[in-house]
Design an enzyme around this catalytic site. Structure first.
Site, PDB file in Angstrom:
ATOM      1  N   PHE A  22       0.865  -1.189   0.000  1.00  0.00           N
ATOM      2  CA  PHE A  22       0.000   0.000   0.000  1.00  0.00           C
ATOM      3  C   PHE A  22       0.903   1.242   0.000  1.00  0.00           C
ATOM      4  O   PHE A  22       1.856   1.323   0.766  1.00  0.00           O
ATOM      5  CB  PHE A  22      -0.894  -0.004   1.249  1.00  0.00           C
ATOM      6  N   ALA A  56      -0.062  -2.016   5.741  1.00  0.00           N
ATOM      7  CA  ALA A  56       0.586  -1.895   7.048  1.00  0.00           C
ATOM      8  C   ALA A  56      -0.106  -2.751   8.112  1.00  0.00           C
ATOM      9  O   ALA A  56       0.536  -3.233   9.045  1.00  0.00           O
ATOM     10  CB  ALA A  56       0.597  -0.439   7.483  1.00  0.00           C
ATOM     11  N   PHE A  57      -1.411  -2.945   7.948  1.00  0.00           N
ATOM     12  CA  PHE A  57      -2.151  -3.751   8.931  1.00  0.00           C
ATOM     13  C   PHE A  57      -1.588  -5.177   9.004  1.00  0.00           C
ATOM     14  O   PHE A  57      -1.641  -5.817  10.059  1.00  0.00           O
ATOM     15  CB  PHE A  57      -3.636  -3.785   8.533  1.00  0.00           C
ATOM     16  N   GLU A  58      -1.047  -5.652   7.881  1.00  0.00           N
ATOM     17  CA  GLU A  58      -0.529  -7.025   7.811  1.00  0.00           C
ATOM     18  C   GLU A  58       0.897  -7.146   8.377  1.00  0.00           C
ATOM     19  O   GLU A  58       1.427  -8.267   8.499  1.00  0.00           O
ATOM     20  CB  GLU A  58      -0.535  -7.520   6.352  1.00  0.00           C
ATOM     21  N   ALA A  80       3.713   2.793   4.862  1.00  0.00           N
ATOM     22  CA  ALA A  80       3.378   4.222   4.762  1.00  0.00           C
ATOM     23  C   ALA A  80       1.869   4.348   4.888  1.00  0.00           C
ATOM     24  O   ALA A  80       1.120   3.822   4.066  1.00  0.00           O
ATOM     25  CB  ALA A  80       3.853   4.786   3.424  1.00  0.00           C
ATOM     26  N   ILE A  82      -1.123   7.025   5.027  1.00  0.00           N
ATOM     27  CA  ILE A  82      -1.311   8.432   4.652  1.00  0.00           C
ATOM     28  C   ILE A  82      -2.757   8.839   4.922  1.00  0.00           C
ATOM     29  O   ILE A  82      -3.696   8.252   4.367  1.00  0.00           O
ATOM     30  CB  ILE A  82      -0.912   8.628   3.173  1.00  0.00           C
ATOM     31  N   THR A  86      -7.246   7.724   3.393  1.00  0.00           N
ATOM     32  CA  THR A  86      -8.110   6.750   4.064  1.00  0.00           C
ATOM     33  C   THR A  86      -8.927   7.341   5.200  1.00  0.00           C
ATOM     34  O   THR A  86      -8.462   8.231   5.906  1.00  0.00           O
ATOM     35  CB  THR A  86      -7.273   5.581   4.639  1.00  0.00           C
ATOM     36  N   HIS A  88     -10.011   5.240   7.505  1.00  0.00           N
ATOM     37  CA  HIS A  88      -9.689   4.447   8.703  1.00  0.00           C
ATOM     38  C   HIS A  88      -8.192   4.514   9.028  1.00  0.00           C
ATOM     39  O   HIS A  88      -7.583   3.597   9.538  1.00  0.00           O
ATOM     40  CB  HIS A  88     -10.226   3.010   8.616  1.00  0.00           C
TER      41      HIS A  88
END
Ligand code: INI
Length: 155
Positions: A22, A56-58, A80, A82, A86, A88
């Site tokens: 992402f 990044a959540f992963e 990253a 940003i 988003t 959320h």
């Protein structure tokens, strides 16, 4: 008084890097900077393992896998997040940074928080080498420095 020694000699180290796709235009640069710096500090390119994940959540999950494998001296998480992109933002920031922080605090191996959190793509690009230097390089140095500190507890 005794002081632990700080060193940026990465010779012989095995380093894992997890990088989010992402905002790839930013994270590619962070990865490039981190790998370049690890090699500059003496880490052999064959001893650098990279895993690409969707976002990044992963990152915390894959970093946990790297730590549990016991094959690496340090793990670097690159991403990253940003705000402009988003709604959320806060959820992803809290989950990813919190997950990495928890893993790092276990103290098994150094886990480096290399996640940019910015309002705009421009700010992120600047921190990935466009203006303010490439933070990927700094995070690679942090990894090597921390491995050398951790080593002094194994004697
Ligand atoms: N992931 C990022 O790495 N950066 C972001 O800015 C972002 N935004 O904008 O939402 C983002 N979202 C995806 C997230 O990390 C997960 O991949 C997704 O929710 C699936 O679990």
């Amino acid at each position: 008084m005794k002081e632990l020694k700080n060193s940026l000699n990465g010779t012989g180290m095995k380093i894992a890097i997890a990088v989010a796709r992402f905002n790839e235009v930013v994270t590619d640069k962070l990865l490039e900077g981190a790998v370049r710096q690890l090699e500059t500090l003496g880490v052999d390119s064959k001893d650098i393992t990279v895993a690409h994940v969707p976002g990044a959540f992963e990152l915390p999950g894959i970093c946990r896998k790297f730590v549990d494998s016991k094959k690496f001296d340090a793990v670097i998480a690159l991403g990253a997040i940003i705000r402009g992109e988003t709604s959320h933002y806060d959820v992803v920031v809290n989950a990813s940074t919190g997950g990495i922080a928890n893993l790092a605090a276990e103290g098994k191996v150094p886990v480096i928080l290399g996640i940019l959190t910015t309002d705009t793509v421009d700010q992120a690009m600047n921190r990935a080498g466009l203006k303010a230097g490439n933070l990927g390089c700094n995070w690679a140095s942090t990894a090597v420095e921390m491995v050398n500190l951790y080593k002094q507890f194994n004697k």
